[in-house]
Design a protein around this motif. Structure first.
Motif, PDB file in Angstrom:
ATOM      1  N   VAL A 132      41.015  46.266  32.673  1.00 24.42           N
ATOM      2  CA  VAL A 132      40.765  47.674  32.351  1.00 24.42           C
ATOM      3  C   VAL A 132      39.941  48.359  33.428  1.00 24.42           C
ATOM      4  N   PHE A 133      38.932  47.676  33.933  1.00 28.27           N
ATOM      5  CA  PHE A 133      37.950  48.354  34.779  1.00 28.27           C
ATOM      6  C   PHE A 133      38.051  48.029  36.266  1.00 28.27           C
ATOM      7  N   ARG A 134      38.980  47.174  36.642  1.00 33.16           N
ATOM      8  CA  ARG A 134      39.070  46.791  38.064  1.00 33.16           C
ATOM      9  C   ARG A 134      39.241  48.020  38.960  1.00 33.16           C
ATOM     10  N   ASP A 135      40.188  48.892  38.627  1.00 29.58           N
ATOM     11  CA  ASP A 135      40.417  50.069  39.470  1.00 29.58           C
ATOM     12  C   ASP A 135      39.300  51.106  39.341  1.00 29.58           C
ATOM     13  N   GLU A 187      35.598  39.246  37.368  1.00 28.77           N
ATOM     14  CA  GLU A 187      35.527  39.126  38.822  1.00 28.77           C
ATOM     15  C   GLU A 187      35.229  40.458  39.495  1.00 28.77           C
ATOM     16  N   SER A 188      35.888  41.514  39.042  1.00 33.04           N
ATOM     17  CA  SER A 188      35.671  42.814  39.677  1.00 33.04           C
ATOM     18  C   SER A 188      34.241  43.288  39.493  1.00 33.04           C
ATOM     19  N   LEU A 189      33.642  42.964  38.349  1.00 36.83           N
ATOM     20  CA  LEU A 189      32.256  43.368  38.095  1.00 36.83           C
ATOM     21  C   LEU A 189      31.300  42.630  39.023  1.00 36.83           C
ATOM     22  N   GLN A 190      31.550  41.362  39.253  1.00 38.28           N
ATOM     23  CA  GLN A 190      30.687  40.601  40.157  1.00 38.28           C
ATOM     24  C   GLN A 190      30.700  41.222  41.550  1.00 38.28           C
ATOM     25  N   ALA A 191      31.877  41.659  41.986  1.00 38.12           N
ATOM     26  CA  ALA A 191      31.974  42.284  43.306  1.00 38.12           C
ATOM     27  C   ALA A 191      31.216  43.611  43.333  1.00 38.12           C
ATOM     28  N   VAL A 192      31.314  44.390  42.259  1.00 40.50           N
ATOM     29  CA  VAL A 192      30.627  45.683  42.207  1.00 40.50           C
ATOM     30  C   VAL A 192      29.124  45.489  42.174  1.00 40.50           C
TER      31      VAL A 192
END
Length: 226
Positions: free
Chosen positions: A66-69, A120-125
């Motif tokens: 949901v939140f990657r983009d 994963e995307s949250l860790q990058a952010v």
């Protein structure tokens, strides 16, 4: 042959179900936060729980989809801040861009102000956010605009604590009400505090009460499937 002919239809149906689930999850997470029951999301998407779990075996997998983009917008704001000639202006612009999102999307607020394993995307952010703040603070300290004793952890903690209150603050006092406490917070980082007047009206006693009430337990109970 019949099975072979039906395969493309099944794949199209699967893709459509995944799209419906992602759309429904974004709506529900925005409204209720990341603890929203997964069966509520499945019902809004018009599919069964089994279909949801076939596509997303865990809550973290669904959150990531949901939140990657949308989270890439935060990283883009960070890149813009890093390129700013004035590190103070970069820090102010970056935090304001982030808080504008925190005020309108409860799901993103949950992501940015708490910790959720497996996204994963949250860790990058989070890593990008930390690096952005650290760079701007270092540049500000070097030029003397930011106090020498402030640490990255000081700022990240303060921003997360304030950011957590933003949805309740917006509900109680308006969508721009976060600007005043953020200005106060940021001004405290300056080597010489310089805010002449604070943005947004001060909270009334009733509004403060509403904000604090909003910070209490307000998530819907999670079902056994959530």
């Amino acid at each position: 042959m019949a099975d072979d002919a039906a395969a493309p239809v099944r794949r199209r149906d699967a893709r459509r179900n995944r799209e419906l689930l992602v759309e429904a999850a974004h709506e529900v997470f925005t409204e209720q936060g990341l603890e929203a029951p997964l069966d509520v999301i499945a019902r809004r998407a018009g599919v069964g729980n089994a279909t949801l779990y076939r596509h997303f075996p865990s809550r973290a997998a669904l959150v990531d989809a949901v939140f990657r983009d949308p989270l890439t917008g935060t990283m883009a704001a960070g890149e813009q801040a890093r390129a700013a000639a004035d590190p103070w202006e970069g820090l102010v612009g970056y935090t304001e861009a982030v808080f504008a999102v925190l005020a309108t999307d409860r799901g993103t607020n949950d992501l940015m102000t708490t910790h959720l394993e497996g996204v994963e995307s949250l860790q990058a952010v989070h890593a990008h956010n930390r690096a952005t703040v650290e760079l701007l603070l270092r540049r500000g300290r070097d030029e003397g605009s930011i106090r020498a004793d402030v640490t990255t952890e000081d700022v990240l903690f303060a921003l997360a604590a304030l950011g957590r209150a933003v949805p309740s603050l917006a509900t109680a006092a308006g969508p721009e009400a976060w600007r005043r406490p953020l200005a106060l917070l940021l001004d405290g980082l300056r080597a010489s505090p310089a805010v002449a007047s604070l943005p947004s009206p001060a909270l009334t006693a009733d509004e403060l009460g509403d904000v604090l009430q909003g910070l209490g337990p307000h998530r819907p109970p999670r079902s056994s499937t959530g």
